[in-house]
Motif scaffolding. Structure first.
Motif, PDB file in Angstrom:
ATOM      1  N   ILE A   1       0.838  -1.209   0.000  1.00  0.00           N
ATOM      2  CA  ILE A   1       0.000   0.000   0.000  1.00  0.00           C
ATOM      3  C   ILE A   1       0.871   1.257   0.000  1.00  0.00           C
ATOM      4  CG2 ILE A   1      -1.655   1.358   1.359  1.00  0.00           C
ATOM      5  CD1 ILE A   1      -2.881  -1.078  -0.126  1.00  0.00           C
TER       6      ILE A   1
ATOM      7  N   LYS B   1      -1.334   4.313  -6.594  1.00  0.00           N
ATOM      8  CA  LYS B   1      -2.793   4.231  -6.592  1.00  0.00           C
ATOM      9  C   LYS B   1      -3.251   4.741  -7.959  1.00  0.00           C
ATOM     10  CE  LYS B   1      -1.863   3.719  -2.200  1.00  0.00           C
ATOM     11  NZ  LYS B   1      -0.423   3.741  -2.028  1.00  0.00           N
ATOM     12  N   CYS B   2      -4.228   4.069  -8.533  1.00  0.00           N
ATOM     13  CA  CYS B   2      -4.712   4.472  -9.857  1.00  0.00           C
ATOM     14  C   CYS B   2      -5.227   5.913  -9.801  1.00  0.00           C
ATOM     15  CB  CYS B   2      -5.833   3.539 -10.327  1.00  0.00           C
ATOM     16  SG  CYS B   2      -6.492   3.999 -11.941  1.00  0.00           S
ATOM     17  N   ASP B   3      -4.716   6.725 -10.719  1.00  0.00           N
ATOM     18  CA  ASP B   3      -5.163   8.116 -10.793  1.00  0.00           C
ATOM     19  C   ASP B   3      -5.846   8.400 -12.133  1.00  0.00           C
ATOM     20  OD1 ASP B   3      -3.032   8.131 -12.547  1.00  0.00           O
ATOM     21  OD2 ASP B   3      -1.823   9.548 -11.399  1.00  0.00           O
TER      22      ASP B   3
ATOM     23  N   LYS C   1      -8.160  -3.970  -7.408  1.00  0.00           N
ATOM     24  CA  LYS C   1      -8.752  -3.476  -6.159  1.00  0.00           C
ATOM     25  C   LYS C   1      -8.325  -4.376  -5.009  1.00  0.00           C
ATOM     26  CE  LYS C   1     -12.851  -1.472  -8.295  1.00  0.00           C
ATOM     27  NZ  LYS C   1     -12.531  -0.084  -8.047  1.00  0.00           N
TER      28      LYS C   1
ATOM     29  N   TYR D   1      -8.447   0.177  -1.995  1.00  0.00           N
ATOM     30  CA  TYR D   1      -7.436   0.851  -2.810  1.00  0.00           C
ATOM     31  C   TYR D   1      -7.501   0.318  -4.225  1.00  0.00           C
ATOM     32  CZ  TYR D   1      -5.359   2.133   1.686  1.00  0.00           C
ATOM     33  OH  TYR D   1      -5.143   2.622   2.941  1.00  0.00           O
ATOM     34  N   ASP D   2      -7.383   1.201  -5.208  1.00  0.00           N
ATOM     35  CA  ASP D   2      -7.252   0.821  -6.609  1.00  0.00           C
ATOM     36  C   ASP D   2      -5.775   0.935  -6.953  1.00  0.00           C
ATOM     37  OD1 ASP D   2      -9.993   0.543  -6.809  1.00  0.00           O
ATOM     38  OD2 ASP D   2     -10.298   2.552  -7.622  1.00  0.00           O
ATOM     39  N   LEU D   3      -5.099  -0.209  -7.046  1.00  0.00           N
ATOM     40  CA  LEU D   3      -3.658  -0.208  -7.271  1.00  0.00           C
ATOM     41  C   LEU D   3      -3.332  -0.464  -8.736  1.00  0.00           C
ATOM     42  CD1 LEU D   3      -2.467  -2.198  -4.128  1.00  0.00           C
ATOM     43  CD2 LEU D   3      -2.682   0.281  -4.434  1.00  0.00           C
TER      44      LEU D   3
END
Length: 132
Positions: free
Chosen positions: A48, A53-55, A75, A83-85
């Protein structure tokens, strides 16, 4: 394909920060992000903290000419937060300009986690989850 996890070190006097240490990630992050739930808390904290993190940058779908491909986001839920990684950044390795004792311990733990997914046979690492 020769796949190995490990630590890398680079020195280039042309850069402002000439020393770069890295954690080599075999085949990129996707395998490990998909196995996030099987990781211990220390590994989850590490992932984490250090994974993008997806932007919505759309790097993962830049070659999609139809405009229909979904973002490659993975996710995960950690400590009650979703979190969207991004599986593409940091890509095949995390990077730092210095390593302290705490980070060194985290790197060793992450290496152990990654190595659980590969077994070594005949000078080749094989993904034990996908047989690749």
């Amino acid at each position: 394909m020769n796949i190995k996890s490990g630590i890398s070190a680079r020195y280039d006097s042309c850069f402002e920060n000439p020393v770069v240490f890295g954690l080599c990630i075999p085949n990129g992050l996707k395998t490990y992000l998909k196995a996030f739930d099987s990781a211990n808390t220390n590994i989850k904290n590490f992932i984490i903290k250090h994974t993008k993190k997806c932007d919505g940058c759309r790097y993962c779908v830049q070659t999609d000419q139809t405009g229909t491909r979904s973002l490659a986001v993975i996710k995960v839920v950690h400590e009650g937060e979703e979190y969207d990684l991004c599986p593409y950044f940091p890509g095949y390795g995390y990077r730092w300009h210095s390593i302290n004792n705490e980070l060194a311990e985290q790197l060793i733990e992450m290496l152990g986690f990654m190595d659980k997914f590969y077994k070594h046979s005949n000078n080749r690492y094989k993904n034990v989850m996908t047989n690749d």
